[in-house]
Design a protein around this motif. Structure first.
Motif, mmCIF file in Angstrom:
data_model
loop_
_atom_site.group_PDB
_atom_site.id
_atom_site.type_symbol
_atom_site.label_atom_id
_atom_site.label_comp_id
_atom_site.label_asym_id
_atom_site.label_seq_id
_atom_site.Cartn_x
_atom_site.Cartn_y
_atom_site.Cartn_z
ATOM 1 N N VAL A 69 0.850 -1.193 0.000
ATOM 2 C CA VAL A 69 0.000 0.000 0.000
ATOM 3 C C VAL A 69 0.888 1.246 0.000
ATOM 4 N N PRO A 70 0.920 1.987 -1.103
ATOM 5 C CA PRO A 70 1.736 3.218 -1.142
ATOM 6 C C PRO A 70 1.201 4.253 -0.160
ATOM 7 N N LYS A 71 2.106 5.030 0.405
ATOM 8 C CA LYS A 71 1.709 6.134 1.282
ATOM 9 C C LYS A 71 1.248 7.311 0.436
ATOM 10 N N LYS A 72 0.176 7.933 0.856
ATOM 11 C CA LYS A 72 -0.308 9.126 0.179
ATOM 12 C C LYS A 72 0.121 10.354 0.967
ATOM 13 N N PRO A 73 0.898 11.241 0.354
ATOM 14 C CA PRO A 73 1.382 12.431 1.068
ATOM 15 C C PRO A 73 0.228 13.275 1.596
ATOM 16 N N ASN A 74 0.371 13.748 2.819
ATOM 17 C CA ASN A 74 -0.631 14.613 3.437
ATOM 18 C C ASN A 74 0.112 15.712 4.176
ATOM 19 N N SER A 75 0.070 16.901 3.633
ATOM 20 C CA SER A 75 0.854 18.002 4.184
ATOM 21 C C SER A 75 0.420 18.352 5.601
ATOM 22 N N LEU A 76 -0.882 18.233 5.887
ATOM 23 C CA LEU A 76 -1.371 18.553 7.232
ATOM 24 C C LEU A 76 -0.810 17.587 8.259
ATOM 25 N N LEU A 77 -0.894 16.279 7.945
ATOM 26 C CA LEU A 77 -0.367 15.278 8.866
ATOM 27 C C LEU A 77 1.142 15.424 9.041
ATOM 28 N N THR A 78 1.821 15.716 7.943
ATOM 29 C CA THR A 78 3.272 15.903 8.011
ATOM 30 C C THR A 78 3.629 17.050 8.942
ATOM 31 N N SER A 79 2.874 18.124 8.863
ATOM 32 C CA SER A 79 3.120 19.281 9.731
ATOM 33 C C SER A 79 2.809 18.952 11.187
ATOM 34 N N LEU A 80 1.699 18.267 11.419
ATOM 35 C CA LEU A 80 1.304 17.932 12.787
ATOM 36 C C LEU A 80 2.298 16.981 13.448
ATOM 37 N N LYS A 81 2.879 16.082 12.645
ATOM 38 C CA LYS A 81 3.814 15.107 13.207
ATOM 39 C C LYS A 81 5.168 15.712 13.554
ATOM 40 N N LYS A 82 5.334 16.991 13.301
ATOM 41 C CA LYS A 82 6.549 17.694 13.705
ATOM 42 C C LYS A 82 6.376 18.437 15.033
ATOM 43 N N ILE A 83 5.146 18.428 15.546
ATOM 44 C CA ILE A 83 4.853 19.164 16.774
ATOM 45 C C ILE A 83 4.920 18.220 17.966
ATOM 46 N N PRO A 84 5.846 18.451 18.888
ATOM 47 C CA PRO A 84 5.936 17.595 20.080
ATOM 48 C C PRO A 84 4.617 17.558 20.835
ATOM 49 N N PHE A 85 4.298 16.398 21.400
ATOM 50 C CA PHE A 85 3.091 16.137 22.186
ATOM 51 C C PHE A 85 1.833 16.021 21.326
ATOM 52 N N VAL A 86 1.850 16.594 20.134
ATOM 53 C CA VAL A 86 0.732 16.413 19.207
ATOM 54 C C VAL A 86 1.014 15.222 18.285
ATOM 55 N N ARG A 87 2.275 15.060 17.906
ATOM 56 C CA ARG A 87 2.647 14.026 16.939
ATOM 57 C C ARG A 87 2.302 12.612 17.418
ATOM 58 N N GLY A 88 2.330 12.411 18.737
ATOM 59 C CA GLY A 88 2.001 11.091 19.258
ATOM 60 C C GLY A 88 0.557 10.723 18.999
ATOM 61 N N ILE A 89 -0.351 11.662 19.243
ATOM 62 C CA ILE A 89 -1.773 11.416 19.024
ATOM 63 C C ILE A 89 -2.050 11.219 17.539
ATOM 64 N N VAL A 90 -1.433 12.048 16.709
ATOM 65 C CA VAL A 90 -1.591 11.917 15.257
ATOM 66 C C VAL A 90 -1.078 10.557 14.795
ATOM 67 N N GLY A 91 0.060 10.154 15.356
ATOM 68 C CA GLY A 91 0.635 8.868 14.981
ATOM 69 C C GLY A 91 -0.266 7.698 15.346
ATOM 70 N N ILE A 92 -0.902 7.776 16.512
ATOM 71 C CA ILE A 92 -1.804 6.711 16.943
ATOM 72 C C ILE A 92 -2.984 6.586 15.982
ATOM 73 N N ILE A 93 -3.588 7.705 15.659
ATOM 74 C CA ILE A 93 -4.744 7.693 14.760
ATOM 75 C C ILE A 93 -4.353 7.188 13.374
ATOM 76 N N GLU A 94 -3.221 7.664 12.881
ATOM 77 C CA GLU A 94 -2.762 7.253 11.550
ATOM 78 C C GLU A 94 -2.428 5.765 11.522
ATOM 79 N N SER A 95 -1.746 5.291 12.552
ATOM 80 C CA SER A 95 -1.379 3.868 12.607
ATOM 81 C C SER A 95 -2.609 2.979 12.683
ATOM 82 N N SER A 96 -3.603 3.403 13.460
ATOM 83 C CA SER A 96 -4.835 2.619 13.571
ATOM 84 C C SER A 96 -5.549 2.539 12.228
ATOM 85 N N ALA A 97 -5.607 3.679 11.528
ATOM 86 C CA ALA A 97 -6.294 3.713 10.234
ATOM 87 C C ALA A 97 -5.584 2.833 9.205
#
Length: 310
Positions: free
Chosen positions: A42-70
């Protein structure tokens, strides 16, 4: 020889296989009943919003959990469908209906337990809170002590649940593939050749693991909750729900921190609680399981290189 690549890879065990996440693609390899290895790419689809959020400490963990689950849902579904197809072969069709139903129930529990992380975390947070209040609510006033007892109940619940499900053959094999995933990542990070014999020499425990994250949420939760006061059980429950994203975000940062410190002799003990929990969530894999994990990792790396070169 250590690996010169700065790439950090992760993955997860699936039914009779392993998924690895690369820079450009997610690959799952599963062992079919005829011993062939089937792949889902499954190729990754670039998402600029997610990429930006995953650079923010304490926010990136929550984003990562949601993305990994999906993303994990698709790969778990692929492995579950392959497993169900193999189990419905002519020789298995003759099995008693009751036995097939039990297998279906076990598979359902496994998938629900993995895919429903957020719902499970809410239940896992609130039930120990209610239980601690019911048992010790009027015994003393010290809120910090109440938080500590709540954490102890959570750990007992967690360990009991993991031990219980690990007794089923299907979950035991899932945990073996989890161990195979860790061994491959450890071998790659050490710069080892990825052959079955060499990979098997590495430990099935890894600092950068979701199991470690779970135990950190308990420990971090006790600390964070101690900064807030509550008077009633209703206030306590609402407080836990509101603070849940904070606990998850901080726990993710703690996990990254302990992984960064794992080579410092005096500080590597910070990651030990997570490694101890992995004694339950991973099992020693056999050679065939390690071979599947290697196949998944190599295919992911191959596809990543193809995309990077275009």
């Amino acid at each position: 020889m250590s690996n010169n690549s700065n790439a950090i890879y992760g993955g997860q065990a699936v039914i009779e296989g392993v998924m690895f996440a690369g820079k450009h693609v997610h690959v799952t390899a599963v062992r079919r009943k005829n011993q062939e290895i089937a792949f889902l790419e499954v190729p990754k689809k670039p998402n600029s919003l997610l990429t930006s959020l995953k650079k923010i400490p304490f926010v990136r963990g929550i984003v990562g959990i949601i993305e990994s689950s999906a993303k994990g849902t698709q790969h778990l579904t692929f492995s579950a469908e392959a497993y169900a197809e193999d189990e419905s072969s002519p020789e298995d069709a003759a099995k008693p209906k009751k036995e097939r139903w039990n297998l279906t129930m076990i598979l359902g529990v496994a998938l629900v337990g993995i895919l429903s992380f957020v719902v499970g975390k809410i239940i896992f947070t609130l039930v120990p809170t209610l239980l601690e209040g019911l048992i010790f609510g009027h015994a003393f006033e010290n809120k910090i002590l109440h938080n500590l007892l709540e954490g102890v109940i959570k750990i007992i619940f967690l360990l009991s649940y993991l031990w219980f499900i690990s007794q089923t053959p299907l979950i035991k094999r899932l945990f073996q593939y989890h161990g195979a995933e860790h061994k491959v990542i450890s071998a790659f990070e050490a710069g080892s050749e990825l052959t079955v014999d060499k990979v098997q020499k590495f430990t099935r425990l890894h600092y950068r693991c979701g199991s470690s994250f779970i135990i950190f949420t308990v420990i971090v939760g006790v600390v964070i909750y101690s900064f807030f006061q509550w008077d009633t059980m209703g206030e306590r429950i609402v407080q836990r729900l509101i603070l849940l994203p904070v606990v998850l975000g901080v726990s993710y940062e703690v996990l990254k921190w302990t992984n960064a410190l794992r080579d410092i002799p005096v500080l590597k003990w910070l990651g030990l609680p997570g490694l101890w929990l992995q004694l339950l969530t991973t099992k020693e894999p056999n050679d065939d399981q390690v071979a599947v994990s290697i196949a998944s990792f190599n295919r992911m790396r191959e596809l990543d290189r193809q995309v990077s070169s275009t």
